[in-house]
Design a protein around this motif. Structure first.
Motif, PDB file in Angstrom:
ATOM      1  N   ARG A 132       0.824  -1.206   0.000  1.00  0.00           N
ATOM      2  CA  ARG A 132       0.000   0.000   0.000  1.00  0.00           C
ATOM      3  C   ARG A 132       0.864   1.263   0.000  1.00  0.00           C
ATOM      4  NH1 ARG A 132      -4.558  -1.909   4.436  1.00  0.00           N
ATOM      5  NH2 ARG A 132      -5.857  -3.117   3.007  1.00  0.00           N
ATOM      6  N   THR A 133       1.846   1.304   0.871  1.00  0.00           N
ATOM      7  CA  THR A 133       2.649   2.529   0.996  1.00  0.00           C
ATOM      8  C   THR A 133       3.586   2.731  -0.184  1.00  0.00           C
ATOM      9  OG1 THR A 133       4.283   1.342   2.355  1.00  0.00           O
ATOM     10  CG2 THR A 133       2.522   2.503   3.507  1.00  0.00           C
ATOM     11  N   ALA A 134       3.787   1.707  -1.002  1.00  0.00           N
ATOM     12  CA  ALA A 134       4.592   1.889  -2.223  1.00  0.00           C
ATOM     13  C   ALA A 134       3.943   2.892  -3.165  1.00  0.00           C
ATOM     14  CB  ALA A 134       4.773   0.546  -2.932  1.00  0.00           C
ATOM     15  N   ASP A 191       6.068   5.998  -8.688  1.00  0.00           N
ATOM     16  CA  ASP A 191       6.310   6.943  -9.778  1.00  0.00           C
ATOM     17  C   ASP A 191       7.772   7.026 -10.179  1.00  0.00           C
ATOM     18  OD1 ASP A 191       3.645   7.614 -10.156  1.00  0.00           O
ATOM     19  OD2 ASP A 191       3.696   9.178  -8.619  1.00  0.00           O
ATOM     20  N   GLU A 192       8.662   6.424  -9.417  1.00  0.00           N
ATOM     21  CA  GLU A 192      10.061   6.325  -9.842  1.00  0.00           C
ATOM     22  C   GLU A 192      10.171   5.503 -11.128  1.00  0.00           C
ATOM     23  OE1 GLU A 192      12.587   7.853  -8.698  1.00  0.00           O
ATOM     24  OE2 GLU A 192      12.318   8.288  -6.568  1.00  0.00           O
ATOM     25  N   LEU A 193       9.179   4.658 -11.361  1.00  0.00           N
ATOM     26  CA  LEU A 193       9.207   3.819 -12.564  1.00  0.00           C
ATOM     27  C   LEU A 193       8.921   4.604 -13.837  1.00  0.00           C
ATOM     28  CD1 LEU A 193       7.334   0.642 -11.238  1.00  0.00           C
ATOM     29  CD2 LEU A 193       9.800   1.023 -11.451  1.00  0.00           C
ATOM     30  N   THR A 207      11.473   6.898  -1.630  1.00  0.00           N
ATOM     31  CA  THR A 207      12.703   6.370  -1.045  1.00  0.00           C
ATOM     32  C   THR A 207      13.289   7.454  -0.147  1.00  0.00           C
ATOM     33  OG1 THR A 207      14.160   7.214  -2.790  1.00  0.00           O
ATOM     34  CG2 THR A 207      13.118   5.066  -3.172  1.00  0.00           C
ATOM     35  N   LEU A 208      14.267   7.079   0.668  1.00  0.00           N
ATOM     36  CA  LEU A 208      14.890   8.071   1.543  1.00  0.00           C
ATOM     37  C   LEU A 208      15.725   9.073   0.754  1.00  0.00           C
ATOM     38  CD1 LEU A 208      15.989   5.856   4.573  1.00  0.00           C
ATOM     39  CD2 LEU A 208      13.926   7.259   4.308  1.00  0.00           C
ATOM     40  N   ARG A 209      16.039   8.738  -0.484  1.00  0.00           N
ATOM     41  CA  ARG A 209      16.854   9.642  -1.316  1.00  0.00           C
ATOM     42  C   ARG A 209      16.026  10.424  -2.330  1.00  0.00           C
ATOM     43  NH1 ARG A 209      19.071   4.998  -0.188  1.00  0.00           N
ATOM     44  NH2 ARG A 209      17.934   3.970  -1.867  1.00  0.00           N
ATOM     45  N   LEU A 229       9.618  11.453  -4.869  1.00  0.00           N
ATOM     46  CA  LEU A 229       8.434  10.960  -5.557  1.00  0.00           C
ATOM     47  C   LEU A 229       7.914   9.711  -4.847  1.00  0.00           C
ATOM     48  CD1 LEU A 229       9.574  11.055  -9.306  1.00  0.00           C
ATOM     49  CD2 LEU A 229       7.978  12.619  -8.211  1.00  0.00           C
ATOM     50  N   PRO A 230       6.615   9.438  -4.924  1.00  0.00           N
ATOM     51  CA  PRO A 230       6.162   8.118  -4.488  1.00  0.00           C
ATOM     52  C   PRO A 230       6.946   7.046  -5.239  1.00  0.00           C
ATOM     53  CG  PRO A 230       4.290   9.558  -4.892  1.00  0.00           C
ATOM     54  CD  PRO A 230       5.501  10.292  -5.384  1.00  0.00           C
TER      55      PRO A 230
END
Length: 305
Positions: free
Chosen positions: A158-160, A174-176, A165-167, A170-171
């Motif tokens: 869910r939280t993905a 959405d890094e994808l 990330t800590l760096r 963006l959610p």
């Protein structure tokens, strides 16, 4: 002595009596403990009790003690005997109580594992891994320098969709959007063991797969199996963290992959011993294995995806 004479004698002694009384009042006031705000401190007549919530009664994201060790993930340890120290958070669960701990076989300390395979990670350079602390450990150990590993300690299916990330900012989902990948490997499940309904977990995982497919329609998507824990951790059964439940979840994940038409990889197969558990000497916390086991996992992913 007449009444007039007694009154005159009392009047003469009155100032001294009043002075003594004032001094007594001051000493008495100084002897009373004061609270920080200047008021009189009152000790409770009974000890204050702290209520404890039963497992699964919270609706936010309580921590899963089975995955709580200490501070942060270290930077790329060199020794195969060291392991990243991480904490995991368990996501929302329903109000039903956790099941009792299943019987767990007594497993003697295993012998030293065979040397891990040599891996450079280049075979996964076109892939992205998304998941919990196991993905973050790949960054910490620098085992996949050419691969995008979007991980976070405590992340769940869910939280993905909301946490970064800590760096990053963006959610994680959405890094994808940053580039096109040939393979997406999803690593979730440990933090969801405390959910009292397996169906809720599978439903949420299915939504996550749909979100990944929307952002990477051409990529091959894989669900990674949940890794086993040590016999000792399984027997403690904190937040339903036991190997019997892990096997149940993995069976459902295999079926979810088939239903969604995506791949399933069983990285857990290179983590468990002949008794079906994480070896006693494989992880200091019984959950997060040492670097040698992560190298086995990377070699497995290079071969199976």
């Amino acid at each position: 002595m007449t009444a007039t004479e007694r009154w005159k004698m009392f009047s003469a002694r009155l100032p001294a009596l009043l002075t003594a009384l004032a001094v007594a009042v001051v000493f008495f006031a100084l002897s009373i403990p004061m609270s920080p705000d200047g008021g009189q401190a009152h000790l409770p007549s009974e000890p204050v009790s702290v209520s404890k919530e039963p497992p699964g009664s919270r609706t936010e994201e309580p921590s899963n003690p089975a995955f709580e060790t200490s501070s942060a993930v270290p930077a790329a340890p060199e020794s195969a005997s060291s392991a990243p120290v991480m904490s995991e958070a368990a996501p929302p669960s329903s109000s039903a109580p956790a099941s009792s701990a299943p019987a767990s076989p007594s497993v003697p300390a295993s012998t030293a594992p065979s040397p891990p395979p040599a891996v450079d990670g280049s075979a996964l350079s076109d892939a992205a891994l998304v998941g919990n602390s196991f993905v973050e450990a790949l960054n910490a150990y620098n085992l996949l320098p050419q691969t995008d590993c979007f991980g976070r300690v405590g992340l769940n299916v869910r939280t993905a969709l909301t946490k970064s990330t800590l760096r990053g900012d963006l959610p994680i989902i959405d890094e994808l959007k940053g580039r096109a990948y040939n393979r997406i490997i999803l690593v979730f499940g440990e933090n969801e063991l405390g959910w009292n309904s397996v169906d809720l977990f599978i439903e949420a995982y299915g939504r996550l797969v749909d979100e990944v497919r929307q952002r990477q329609p051409a990529a091959k998507i894989y669900i990674e199996s949940i890794f086993p824990v040590s016999a000792a951790v399984s027997e403690k059964n904190i937040e339903q963290t036991n190997n019997r439940r892990i096997d149940e979840f993995n069976g459902r994940l295999r079926q979810l992959a088939a239903d969604k038409g995506i791949g399933f990889v069983d990285g857990a197969s290179v983590m468990r011993d002949e008794n079906g558990v994480l070896p006693a000497d494989a992880a200091t916390d019984g959950v997060h294995p040492k670097v040698a086991y992560y190298k086995r996992w990377v070699a497995y992913l290079e071969e199976q995806t």
